[in-house]
Scaffold this motif. Sequence first.
Motif, PDB file in Angstrom:
ATOM      1  N   HIS A  52      46.088  26.432  45.476  1.00 31.41           N
ATOM      2  CA  HIS A  52      44.804  25.897  45.634  1.00 31.41           C
ATOM      3  C   HIS A  52      45.088  24.642  43.608  1.00 31.41           C
ATOM      4  CE1 HIS A  52      45.182  29.078  42.558  1.00 31.41           C
ATOM      5  NE2 HIS A  52      44.992  28.425  41.252  1.00 31.41           N
ATOM      6  N   ARG A  53      44.463  23.687  43.312  1.00 31.69           N
ATOM      7  CA  ARG A  53      44.951  22.602  42.900  1.00 31.69           C
ATOM      8  C   ARG A  53      43.805  23.130  41.369  1.00 31.69           C
ATOM      9  NH1 ARG A  53      42.735  18.880  40.021  1.00 31.69           N
ATOM     10  NH2 ARG A  53      40.869  18.476  41.440  1.00 31.69           N
ATOM     11  N   ARG A  54      44.512  23.789  40.342  1.00 27.91           N
ATOM     12  CA  ARG A  54      43.589  24.067  38.762  1.00 27.91           C
ATOM     13  C   ARG A  54      42.334  23.355  38.507  1.00 27.91           C
ATOM     14  NH1 ARG A  54      46.555  28.290  35.932  1.00 27.91           N
ATOM     15  NH2 ARG A  54      45.933  27.480  33.555  1.00 27.91           N
ATOM     16  N   ALA A  55      41.455  23.588  37.634  1.00 28.90           N
ATOM     17  CA  ALA A  55      40.172  23.030  37.790  1.00 28.90           C
ATOM     18  C   ALA A  55      40.977  22.467  36.611  1.00 28.90           C
ATOM     19  CB  ALA A  55      39.194  23.841  36.799  1.00 28.90           C
ATOM     20  N   GLY A  92      37.421  35.117  45.088  1.00 34.60           N
ATOM     21  CA  GLY A  92      36.396  36.458  45.786  1.00 34.60           C
ATOM     22  C   GLY A  92      36.895  36.896  46.548  1.00 34.60           C
ATOM     23  N   VAL A  93      38.136  37.601  46.362  1.00 31.82           N
ATOM     24  CA  VAL A  93      38.804  38.706  47.164  1.00 31.82           C
ATOM     25  C   VAL A  93      38.605  40.323  46.864  1.00 31.82           C
ATOM     26  CG1 VAL A  93      41.149  39.642  48.817  1.00 31.82           C
ATOM     27  CG2 VAL A  93      40.244  36.850  48.049  1.00 31.82           C
ATOM     28  N   ARG A  94      38.414  40.318  47.203  1.00 32.29           N
ATOM     29  CA  ARG A  94      38.808  42.218  46.219  1.00 32.29           C
ATOM     30  C   ARG A  94      38.903  43.216  47.301  1.00 32.29           C
ATOM     31  NH1 ARG A  94      33.902  39.260  45.130  1.00 32.29           N
ATOM     32  NH2 ARG A  94      33.720  39.109  42.525  1.00 32.29           N
ATOM     33  N   GLY A 133      39.981  37.129  55.640  1.00 33.91           N
ATOM     34  CA  GLY A 133      38.735  36.956  55.648  1.00 33.91           C
ATOM     35  C   GLY A 133      38.973  35.587  54.502  1.00 33.91           C
ATOM     36  N   PRO A 134      37.106  35.454  54.114  1.00 35.34           N
ATOM     37  CA  PRO A 134      37.133  34.182  53.271  1.00 35.34           C
ATOM     38  C   PRO A 134      37.244  33.593  51.560  1.00 35.34           C
ATOM     39  CG  PRO A 134      34.791  35.827  53.358  1.00 35.34           C
ATOM     40  CD  PRO A 134      36.159  36.560  54.100  1.00 35.34           C
ATOM     41  N   VAL A 135      37.318  33.417  51.525  1.00 38.42           N
ATOM     42  CA  VAL A 135      38.334  32.456  50.079  1.00 38.42           C
ATOM     43  C   VAL A 135      36.383  31.933  49.199  1.00 38.42           C
ATOM     44  CG1 VAL A 135      39.212  31.024  48.805  1.00 38.42           C
ATOM     45  CG2 VAL A 135      40.635  32.813  50.782  1.00 38.42           C
ATOM     46  N   VAL A 136      35.834  32.087  48.306  1.00 38.69           N
ATOM     47  CA  VAL A 136      35.422  31.979  47.481  1.00 38.69           C
ATOM     48  C   VAL A 136      35.921  31.591  46.216  1.00 38.69           C
ATOM     49  CG1 VAL A 136      32.783  32.273  47.091  1.00 38.69           C
ATOM     50  CG2 VAL A 136      33.641  32.677  49.239  1.00 38.69           C
ATOM     51  N   THR A 137      36.159  30.321  46.067  1.00 43.39           N
ATOM     52  CA  THR A 137      36.252  29.890  44.871  1.00 43.39           C
ATOM     53  C   THR A 137      35.563  29.643  43.404  1.00 43.39           C
ATOM     54  OG1 THR A 137      36.656  27.051  45.637  1.00 43.39           O
ATOM     55  CG2 THR A 137      38.413  28.455  45.316  1.00 43.39           C
ATOM     56  N   GLN A 138      35.992  29.709  42.504  1.00 41.85           N
ATOM     57  CA  GLN A 138      34.867  29.725  41.022  1.00 41.85           C
ATOM     58  C   GLN A 138      35.260  28.356  40.697  1.00 41.85           C
ATOM     59  OE1 GLN A 138      36.528  32.017  37.598  1.00 41.85           O
ATOM     60  NE2 GLN A 138      34.193  32.395  36.749  1.00 41.85           N
ATOM     61  N   ALA A 143      39.294  23.885  41.025  1.00 41.04           N
ATOM     62  CA  ALA A 143      38.767  22.427  41.747  1.00 41.04           C
ATOM     63  C   ALA A 143      38.785  22.200  43.741  1.00 41.04           C
ATOM     64  CB  ALA A 143      39.530  21.292  41.369  1.00 41.04           C
ATOM     65  N   GLU A 144      40.225  22.867  44.247  1.00 38.13           N
ATOM     66  CA  GLU A 144      40.247  23.056  45.498  1.00 38.13           C
ATOM     67  C   GLU A 144      41.548  23.963  45.957  1.00 38.13           C
ATOM     68  OE1 GLU A 144      41.798  19.453  47.485  1.00 38.13           O
ATOM     69  OE2 GLU A 144      42.451  18.920  45.557  1.00 38.13           O
ATOM     70  N   SER A 145      40.740  24.462  46.853  1.00 31.82           N
ATOM     71  CA  SER A 145      42.400  25.347  47.387  1.00 31.82           C
ATOM     72  C   SER A 145      41.926  25.690  48.587  1.00 31.82           C
ATOM     73  CB  SER A 145      41.842  27.206  47.303  1.00 31.82           C
ATOM     74  OG  SER A 145      40.549  27.244  47.973  1.00 31.82           O
TER      75      SER A 145
END
Length: 179
Positions: A52-55, A92-94, A133-138, A143-145
């Motif tokens: 990912h790219r950090r915010a 979002g991975v648990r 599984g799905p990745v849901v970023t904060q 910024a993007e992943s």
Amino acid sequence: MSDPAAEPIALYDAAGHQIGTLARGEVYARSLWHGSAGVLLRSVDGTRVHVHRRADTKLVMPGVHDCVAGGVVDPGETPAQTAARELAEELGVRGVELTPVLSRAWESGPGPGLGGPQGLRCHLFAFEARWDGPVVTQASEVAESWWMPVDELRARLADPAWPFAPDSRILAEWWLARL
């Protein structure tokens, strides 16, 4: 939204023991030892790594690429608890198994986006997890992943023009050398 610089984080000594609590901004400004835990997320078959790219709004290392979902150890947390929390918050991975892979002290030295005038001083606690599984970023963290093939990550890390988080580079290069 609260001020990230005012958030309390766990303060460490040089040997890697939690010794108290202090505001994140003060820890960074005074280059005090703190802890950081993160997770390198791989596909189940091991051929891809989540990158990912950090915010751009992050207090340290804004806008650079990273392959570790992680952050500072909060007061009273263990590094494993921090890693699980950060993986859930950022991607979002648990509920995945976290395997400890590396623990070491790291000092950044001075530089833009690297804390106070002496840089950052941190105990890094790294874990690995497997997930398809799905990745849901904060948005406030990422910024993007995307998923990146392992060989492409190796090639990108060899390119000094590719901005990459220096603390995560330690983990990524250590991990890639053992594949």
